[in-house]
Design a protein around this motif. Structure first.
Motif, PDB file in Angstrom:
ATOM      1  N   THR A 142     -10.561 -12.894 -47.689  1.00 16.20           N
ATOM      2  CA  THR A 142     -10.385 -11.889 -46.645  1.00 16.20           C
ATOM      3  C   THR A 142      -9.659 -12.496 -45.455  1.00 16.20           C
ATOM      4  OG1 THR A 142     -12.555 -12.409 -45.686  1.00 16.20           O
ATOM      5  CG2 THR A 142     -12.465 -10.639 -47.327  1.00 16.20           C
ATOM      6  N   LEU A 160      -5.065 -14.959 -53.354  1.00 22.03           N
ATOM      7  CA  LEU A 160      -6.014 -13.872 -53.615  1.00 22.03           C
ATOM      8  C   LEU A 160      -6.306 -13.755 -55.110  1.00 22.03           C
ATOM      9  CD1 LEU A 160      -7.662 -11.443 -52.648  1.00 22.03           C
ATOM     10  CD2 LEU A 160      -5.584 -10.062 -52.845  1.00 22.03           C
ATOM     11  N   GLU A 161      -5.264 -13.822 -55.946  1.00 20.53           N
ATOM     12  CA  GLU A 161      -5.472 -13.722 -57.392  1.00 20.53           C
ATOM     13  C   GLU A 161      -6.318 -14.871 -57.903  1.00 20.53           C
ATOM     14  OE1 GLU A 161      -4.793 -11.305 -59.261  1.00 20.53           O
ATOM     15  OE2 GLU A 161      -3.501 -10.093 -57.987  1.00 20.53           O
ATOM     16  N   HIS A 185     -11.811 -16.613 -59.953  1.00 17.35           N
ATOM     17  CA  HIS A 185     -13.084 -17.343 -59.866  1.00 17.35           C
ATOM     18  C   HIS A 185     -14.277 -16.401 -59.633  1.00 17.35           C
ATOM     19  CE1 HIS A 185     -10.500 -20.909 -59.204  1.00 17.35           C
ATOM     20  NE2 HIS A 185     -11.545 -21.607 -59.633  1.00 17.35           N
ATOM     21  N   GLY A 186     -14.034 -15.099 -59.556  1.00 16.57           N
ATOM     22  CA  GLY A 186     -15.119 -14.163 -59.249  1.00 16.57           C
ATOM     23  C   GLY A 186     -15.442 -14.108 -57.770  1.00 16.57           C
ATOM     24  N   GLU A 210     -13.771 -13.792 -53.483  1.00 16.76           N
ATOM     25  CA  GLU A 210     -12.938 -12.900 -52.692  1.00 16.76           C
ATOM     26  C   GLU A 210     -12.306 -13.679 -51.548  1.00 16.76           C
ATOM     27  OE1 GLU A 210     -16.579 -11.135 -49.884  1.00 16.76           O
ATOM     28  OE2 GLU A 210     -15.264  -9.779 -50.993  1.00 16.76           O
ATOM     29  N   ALA A 215      -8.586 -16.504 -56.170  1.00  7.36           N
ATOM     30  CA  ALA A 215      -9.961 -16.264 -55.727  1.00  7.36           C
ATOM     31  C   ALA A 215     -10.657 -15.266 -56.655  1.00  7.36           C
ATOM     32  CB  ALA A 215      -9.951 -15.743 -54.284  1.00  7.36           C
ATOM     33  N   ARG A 216      -9.956 -14.194 -57.015  1.00 10.09           N
ATOM     34  CA  ARG A 216     -10.543 -13.201 -57.923  1.00 10.09           C
ATOM     35  C   ARG A 216     -10.794 -13.777 -59.296  1.00 10.09           C
ATOM     36  NH1 ARG A 216      -6.553  -8.122 -56.273  1.00 10.09           N
ATOM     37  NH2 ARG A 216      -7.637  -7.533 -54.325  1.00 10.09           N
TER      38      ARG A 216
END
Length: 479
Positions: free
Chosen positions: A457, A446-447, A452-453, A455, A449-450
């Protein structure tokens, strides 16, 4: 029920929602209604007094006129005596004696049977107010009483009835009503001004408390409101300030604890790297000679090898989490074929024969290839460990996003677990404490993915199975 619901909705629509508007409306309504009630009460009292005094004056006048002419009449009276009596009383008068009548005016037909009966039976002056064709009238009826030689009074048989138009009195009453309405209207501007002043004095501390609460909600824990006065609003302000102080103290303590925990994890991870490097080298030698050991020794050696590798992964994950917490994690972007990177991730881990890859030939983005590999490895590894084959990876693209979808055919993620799947060290089954994973894989994914801008789920697909979707914006694509 629908009509009641519509009525409630209409009330909510019409009734002001803001506290300022409600204070203004309530204050103005109370003031104007109070002024209107007082004015209407005064108008009602004045109207009653006017009608009563007019009625008494007319009755007294008629009685006086009859008393002045009575001694001059002959008894039993003839037509001339009745005419004289009727002329003395005035217009709109009816005088009767047995079969004789003397009438003047057009209103005598309004005399009711009730008045006649009461005059004949009671031997006293009778009054009655009626409205005929919109016009108010006062009916007055009285018997003529004569004094006998012995001084006793006795009815003469003569009855006098008079009709008086009360239009002037009604107009005066309407004037009182208009005056009451005018008084209520004049009370409106002062009521509005007073309401504005009162609302301002009441709402100023409320607005200050609101602004303080907003600042606190935005993260400004130093926000405070100065209490004013000694009323309930001042007590509320003091309570808000005390709450803010308590929250600030708790947050500071929590931040110190979190900082200490992060520093401890980072320090421990860093300190473990050197001994783990040595231990790893020893384990590799042990693994090379494990086949020559006895069965019991070989089993113990394999267990040591497995746990050492697990410990190495845990330390590496802790160090990665520490970098995220410290804000030192950085992207090393390059132009990457996303489909090729996903295929390489599966091939390196020998998952190509266990995972179905559905993707186009090539999708190029500018991103951190290593971090993409970490995300895909964690998602696919999680599906292989906790799901059921077949496991499928789909890579799709649009004008705005590129997304990687990982699904399995297992029972899916329980609803109670879904909100926590990306939490650190979270395990859906408390008894499953010795799983190969560190409990940090999905949190790290998750971190990344964030970073890279994008998300990440998690949900369930129809028919069973978990689904994880990584979405990366096309805005990071290479030119």
């Amino acid at each position: 029920m629908p009509s009641r619901q519509r009525t409630r909705e209409l009330r909510r629509t019409l009734w002001p929602r803001g506290l300022r508007a409600r204070l203004l409306v309530a204050f103005v309504l109370v003031t104007v209604l109070g002024a209107a009630a007082a004015a209407w009460s005064s108008a009602g009292s004045a109207s009653t007094a006017l009608v009563t005094s007019t009625q008494a004056r007319l009755a007294e006048t008629i009685a006086g006129q009859i008393g002045a002419i009575t001694p001059e009449l002959t008894y039993p009276p003839d037509q001339e005596s009745l005419d004289r009596l009727r002329a003395a009383v005035g217009p709109n008068t009816l005088v009767t004696y047995q079969n004789l009548r003397s009438v003047s005016g057009d209103g005598t037909e309004l005399i009711t049977d009730a008045v006649r009966t009461e005059v004949r039976g009671g031997n006293r002056l009778v009054t009655q107010r009626i409205v005929a064709e919109g016009t108010p009238w006062l009916l007055v009826g009285t018997p003529v009483v004569i004094t006998q030689p012995d001084g006793d009074s006795a009815p003469s048989g003569i009855e006098v009835y008079a009709v008086h138009d009360l239009t002037d009195v009604e107009q005066q009453i309407e004037g009182f009503t208009r005056s009451a309405a005018g008084t209520a209207a004049l009370a409106l501007p002062p009521a509005v001004l007073l309401a504005l002043v009162a609302a301002r004095s009441v709402l100023r501390p409320v607005r200050e408390v609101r602004d303080t609460a907003r600042r606190l909600a935005a993260g400004d824990l130093d926000a405070r409101s100065p209490p004013r006065g000694a009323d309930e609003l001042a007590e509320l302000t003091v309570t808000i300030n005390e709450m803010a102080e308590s929250v600030q103290t708790s947050m500071a303590a929590m931040q110190r604890m979190q900082a200490d925990a992060r520093r401890f994890a980072a320090d421990v991870s860093h300190e473990l790297r050197t001994p783990l490097s040595t231990l790893t080298a020893v384990v590799e030698v042990l693994a090379a000679t494990a086949d020559e050991m006895a069965a019991d020794s070989r089993e113990s050696a394999q267990l040591a090898i497995t746990e050492t590798h697990r410990l190495v992964r845990l330390v590496e994950d802790l160090m990665e989490v520490s970098r995220f917490d410290a804000g030192s994690a950085r992207l090393h972007s390059e132009e990457v074929d996303v489909v090729g990177a996903v295929r390489d991730c599966l091939r390196v881990r020998d998952w190509l024969n266990r995972v179905e890859l559905v993707a186009p030939e090539e999708i190029r983005l500018r991103l951190d290839r290593r971090r993409l590999d970490v995300i895909v490895a964690n998602l696919v590894g999680n599906a292989l460990r906790h799901g059921t084959p077949p496991v499928r990876v789909r890579v799709l693209t649009s004008h705005e996003q590129v997304w990687i979808e990982v699904t399995d055919s297992g029972p899916g993620i329980p609803q109670r677990v879904l909100p926590y799947v990306f939490d650190r060290f979270y395990k859906a089954d408390a008894a499953r404490t010795r799983t190969p994973g560190s409990g940090l894989g999905l949190a790290i994914a998750l971190e990344n993915a964030r970073l890279h801008g994008g998300e990440l789920t998690a949900d369930n697909i129809d028919g069973g199975g978990a689904r994880f979707v990584l979405r990366l914006p096309v805005s990071i694509s290479a030119p």
